[in-house]
Design a protein around this motif. Structure first.
Motif, PDB file in Angstrom:
ATOM      1  N   LEU A  39      29.349 -90.049 -33.269  1.00 49.27           N
ATOM      2  CA  LEU A  39      28.488 -91.033 -33.913  1.00 49.27           C
ATOM      3  C   LEU A  39      27.020 -90.761 -33.609  1.00 49.27           C
ATOM      4  O   LEU A  39      26.147 -90.924 -34.452  1.00 49.27           O
ATOM      5  N   LEU A  40      26.761 -90.348 -32.349  1.00 48.95           N
ATOM      6  CA  LEU A  40      25.382 -90.056 -31.982  1.00 48.95           C
ATOM      7  C   LEU A  40      24.870 -88.829 -32.726  1.00 48.95           C
ATOM      8  O   LEU A  40      23.717 -88.762 -33.131  1.00 48.95           O
ATOM      9  N   GLY A  41      25.740 -87.840 -32.881  1.00 45.79           N
ATOM     10  CA  GLY A  41      25.295 -86.573 -33.445  1.00 45.79           C
ATOM     11  C   GLY A  41      25.404 -86.499 -34.950  1.00 45.79           C
ATOM     12  O   GLY A  41      24.738 -85.689 -35.572  1.00 45.79           O
ATOM     13  N   GLY A  42      26.276 -87.325 -35.589  1.00 40.78           N
ATOM     14  CA  GLY A  42      26.432 -87.273 -37.026  1.00 40.78           C
ATOM     15  C   GLY A  42      26.985 -85.946 -37.498  1.00 40.78           C
ATOM     16  O   GLY A  42      26.258 -85.065 -37.931  1.00 40.78           O
ATOM     17  N   CYS A  43      28.324 -85.752 -37.392  1.00 42.18           N
ATOM     18  CA  CYS A  43      28.930 -84.444 -37.636  1.00 42.18           C
ATOM     19  C   CYS A  43      29.423 -84.242 -39.058  1.00 42.18           C
ATOM     20  O   CYS A  43      30.019 -83.218 -39.340  1.00 42.18           O
ATOM     21  N   GLY A  44      29.233 -85.220 -39.951  1.00 39.93           N
ATOM     22  CA  GLY A  44      29.637 -85.008 -41.336  1.00 39.93           C
ATOM     23  C   GLY A  44      28.682 -84.053 -42.039  1.00 39.93           C
ATOM     24  O   GLY A  44      27.624 -83.707 -41.518  1.00 39.93           O
ATOM     25  N   HIS A  45      29.074 -83.624 -43.232  1.00 34.23           N
ATOM     26  CA  HIS A  45      28.184 -82.756 -44.005  1.00 34.23           C
ATOM     27  C   HIS A  45      28.468 -82.929 -45.485  1.00 34.23           C
ATOM     28  O   HIS A  45      29.541 -83.354 -45.898  1.00 34.23           O
ATOM     29  N   ASP A  46      27.481 -82.601 -46.297  1.00 36.72           N
ATOM     30  CA  ASP A  46      27.604 -82.692 -47.744  1.00 36.72           C
ATOM     31  C   ASP A  46      28.477 -81.553 -48.270  1.00 36.72           C
ATOM     32  O   ASP A  46      28.744 -80.578 -47.567  1.00 36.72           O
ATOM     33  N   LEU A  73      36.525 -74.606 -51.972  1.00 37.48           N
ATOM     34  CA  LEU A  73      36.053 -75.814 -52.639  1.00 37.48           C
ATOM     35  C   LEU A  73      34.944 -76.504 -51.849  1.00 37.48           C
ATOM     36  O   LEU A  73      34.190 -77.298 -52.405  1.00 37.48           O
ATOM     37  N   LYS A  74      34.877 -76.265 -50.546  1.00 40.40           N
ATOM     38  CA  LYS A  74      33.787 -76.752 -49.693  1.00 40.40           C
ATOM     39  C   LYS A  74      33.476 -78.235 -49.906  1.00 40.40           C
ATOM     40  O   LYS A  74      32.346 -78.605 -50.237  1.00 40.40           O
ATOM     41  N   PRO A  75      34.474 -79.111 -49.733  1.00 41.46           N
ATOM     42  CA  PRO A  75      34.241 -80.534 -49.981  1.00 41.46           C
ATOM     43  C   PRO A  75      33.321 -81.147 -48.930  1.00 41.46           C
ATOM     44  O   PRO A  75      33.161 -80.617 -47.826  1.00 41.46           O
ATOM     45  N   ALA A  76      32.735 -82.277 -49.287  1.00 39.11           N
ATOM     46  CA  ALA A  76      31.946 -83.032 -48.324  1.00 39.11           C
ATOM     47  C   ALA A  76      32.864 -83.595 -47.246  1.00 39.11           C
ATOM     48  O   ALA A  76      34.035 -83.904 -47.500  1.00 39.11           O
ATOM     49  N   VAL A  77      32.356 -83.713 -46.037  1.00 38.73           N
ATOM     50  CA  VAL A  77      33.109 -84.285 -44.922  1.00 38.73           C
ATOM     51  C   VAL A  77      32.257 -85.392 -44.311  1.00 38.73           C
ATOM     52  O   VAL A  77      31.106 -85.164 -43.932  1.00 38.73           O
ATOM     53  N   SER A  90      31.373 -88.498 -41.515  1.00 40.88           N
ATOM     54  CA  SER A  90      31.490 -88.667 -40.064  1.00 40.88           C
ATOM     55  C   SER A  90      32.809 -89.324 -39.705  1.00 40.88           C
ATOM     56  O   SER A  90      33.429 -89.003 -38.687  1.00 40.88           O
ATOM     57  N   PHE A  91      33.294 -90.242 -40.572  1.00 41.84           N
ATOM     58  CA  PHE A  91      34.552 -90.922 -40.280  1.00 41.84           C
ATOM     59  C   PHE A  91      35.738 -89.961 -40.362  1.00 41.84           C
ATOM     60  O   PHE A  91      36.706 -90.098 -39.620  1.00 41.84           O
ATOM     61  N   GLN A  92      35.667 -88.973 -41.288  1.00 45.59           N
ATOM     62  CA  GLN A  92      36.729 -87.969 -41.334  1.00 45.59           C
ATOM     63  C   GLN A  92      36.721 -87.120 -40.072  1.00 45.59           C
ATOM     64  O   GLN A  92      37.774 -86.775 -39.536  1.00 45.59           O
ATOM     65  N   VAL A  93      35.540 -86.796 -39.596  1.00 42.04           N
ATOM     66  CA  VAL A  93      35.450 -86.055 -38.344  1.00 42.04           C
ATOM     67  C   VAL A  93      36.003 -86.882 -37.203  1.00 42.04           C
ATOM     68  O   VAL A  93      36.741 -86.381 -36.340  1.00 42.04           O
ATOM     69  N   LEU A  94      35.692 -88.182 -37.187  1.00 45.67           N
ATOM     70  CA  LEU A  94      36.201 -89.063 -36.133  1.00 45.67           C
ATOM     71  C   LEU A  94      37.719 -89.100 -36.140  1.00 45.67           C
ATOM     72  O   LEU A  94      38.369 -89.070 -35.090  1.00 45.67           O
ATOM     73  N   GLY A  95      38.298 -89.187 -37.343  1.00 49.05           N
ATOM     74  CA  GLY A  95      39.758 -89.223 -37.422  1.00 49.05           C
ATOM     75  C   GLY A  95      40.384 -87.980 -36.849  1.00 49.05           C
ATOM     76  O   GLY A  95      41.406 -88.028 -36.158  1.00 49.05           O
ATOM     77  N   SER A  96      39.748 -86.820 -37.113  1.00 52.28           N
ATOM     78  CA  SER A  96      40.264 -85.575 -36.554  1.00 52.28           C
ATOM     79  C   SER A  96      40.146 -85.564 -35.041  1.00 52.28           C
ATOM     80  O   SER A  96      41.045 -85.095 -34.337  1.00 52.28           O
ATOM     81  N   LEU A 125      36.790 -77.999 -59.354  1.00 54.16           N
ATOM     82  CA  LEU A 125      35.464 -77.614 -58.880  1.00 54.16           C
ATOM     83  C   LEU A 125      34.491 -78.790 -58.865  1.00 54.16           C
ATOM     84  O   LEU A 125      33.427 -78.689 -58.252  1.00 54.16           O
ATOM     85  N   LYS A 126      34.859 -79.895 -59.520  1.00 52.85           N
ATOM     86  CA  LYS A 126      33.985 -81.071 -59.530  1.00 52.85           C
ATOM     87  C   LYS A 126      34.324 -82.021 -58.400  1.00 52.85           C
ATOM     88  O   LYS A 126      33.459 -82.397 -57.598  1.00 52.85           O
ATOM     89  N   THR A 127      35.595 -82.425 -58.301  1.00 57.94           N
ATOM     90  CA  THR A 127      35.997 -83.374 -57.253  1.00 57.94           C
ATOM     91  C   THR A 127      36.261 -82.688 -55.924  1.00 57.94           C
ATOM     92  O   THR A 127      36.390 -83.359 -54.901  1.00 57.94           O
ATOM     93  N   ARG A 128      36.388 -81.370 -55.932  1.00 60.70           N
ATOM     94  CA  ARG A 128      36.689 -80.549 -54.750  1.00 60.70           C
ATOM     95  C   ARG A 128      38.112 -80.802 -54.229  1.00 60.70           C
ATOM     96  O   ARG A 128      38.392 -80.578 -53.057  1.00 60.70           O
TER      97      ARG A 128
END
Length: 357
Positions: free
Chosen positions: A27-34, A69-73, A75-81, A122-125
């Motif tokens: 949460l402090l670091g913000g590990c999600g990405h576009d 496909l390089k989908p967006a991820v 922070s909550f998805q990272v937390l779940g992992s 390619l649109k929804t990934r």
């Protein structure tokens, strides 16, 4: 490490407590990405013909599986992992034999070694794997998108069947059950919905109604015009003319809209304009005929009179190089998709229309 993060880690023990501590750090670091760019712009991308000539074909990129496909991820998805462990499964192409799109953003890839149809949006990934419920998909080698029927047709040479999938991925039946020996490439005539199938073992092209009844059988084994020796792929142009990869006669045959033979293109040889093992066939928006030669590891481009215009590609593993390629598809925007089978990928190119003076 900032004091607050250090305190969190020291306070954490093992197991869940430590995972919860990592949650705090995340949460402090913000590990999600576009979402990433699927086909990033490349400096000095290969093009044909080479500079300083005006380019007509340009390399765009490649697809090798779900990871591209390089989908967006979030922070909550990272937390779940972090909290629950595990990562999403990535699927790679094994032996892609055919490729097509739905005319929009979805790419379908027939993988004969993986016994599956890969579906990449390619649109929804989003990534899916399509197989028929209740039966085997043994050797998928051909694909055709039927826009009028909103369905995907898959030729399975191993089970001598053409399978039908809805665009939601449901297996809904088959065409010409029991009428085919070893179906390979297929295409749909957009004018009337007829399905053309190259039957390798029958040395024929089979014409089917949209519902799957056999309308006509074209050809027999031989080397005369209108005869075939292991035909592998078919294509239809805007005038309704049929093109057939007559693979072991080392030529492409052209038929009129009345299905009468007109001419052959190429013959056996080892120079541009000749063939060693012609396979995939496609027509671009300008009416040019593209032929994948699996042994030359190249794509040759002809006009409708049979004259060679350009060829691109060579043996290798780099951008614009091929290793036993099989299938080709060209969408309505002139984007070229090549099943580079033994490089385990689909390579993507753009057709560049001639600039007006």
């Amino acid at each position: 490490m900032p004091m607050r993060e250090s305190n969190i880690l020291r306070a954490a023990g093992s197991g869940l407590a430590r995972r919860l501590a990592l949650v705090g750090l995340t949460l402090l670091g913000g590990c999600g990405h576009d979402a990433g760019v699927i086909f990033p712009s490349l400096q000095n991308a290969p093009q044909w013909p080479a500079a300083p000539a005006e380019p007509r074909i340009r390399y765009v990129g490649q697809l090798t599986g779900s990871k591209d496909l390089k989908p967006a991820v979030s922070s909550f998805q990272v937390l779940g992992s972090v909290v629950f462990g595990g990562t999403s499964t990535a699927y790679s192409f094994q032996t892609p034999m055919a490729v097509c799109t739905d005319g929009a953003d979805r790419v379908f890839v027939a993988d004969s070694a993986d016994h599956v149809i890969h579906v990449l949006d390619l649109k929804t990934r989003e990534y899916q794997r399509w197989t028929p419920i209740g039966r085997k998909l043994l050797t998928p080698v051909g694909l055709a998108y039927d826009g009028s029927g909103r369905r995907l047709l898959v030729s399975d040479s191993g089970t001598s069947a053409i399978l039908i999938f809805s665009l939601q991925g449901q297996f809904i039946g088959e065409l010409a059950s029991g009428q085919l020996k070893r179906p390979c490439g297929l295409t749909v005539d957009p004018r009337n919905g007829r399905v053309f199938v190259a039957d390798v073992a029958a040395h024929q092209v089979i014409v089917l109604s949209p519902s799957g009844q056999v309308i006509e059988r074209i050809g027999a084994r031989g080397d005369a015009l209108g005869q075939f020796n292991y035909p592998t792929n078919v294509a239809i142009d805007a005038q309704g003319r049929l093109y057939v990869s007559d693979s072991l006669n080392f030529r492409i045959q052209q038929f009129g809209a009345d299905l009468e033979p007109i001419r052959q293109m190429g013959r056996q040889g080892d120079m541009p304009g000749y063939f060693a093992e012609p396979k995939g066939l496609a027509i671009d928006p300008a009416g040019h005929i593209y032929v994948v030669d699996a042994q030359f590891e190249a794509v040759e481009i002809f006009n409708d009179a049979g004259n060679l215009l350009l060829d691109f590609g060579e043996e290798g593993h780099g951008s614009g190089e091929f290793w036993l390629p099989s299938g080709i598809f060209i969408d309505g925007h002139g984007r070229i998709w090549v099943a580079d089978s033994y490089n385990h990928r689909v390579q993507v190119f753009d057709y560049l229309p001639e600039r007006k003076p």
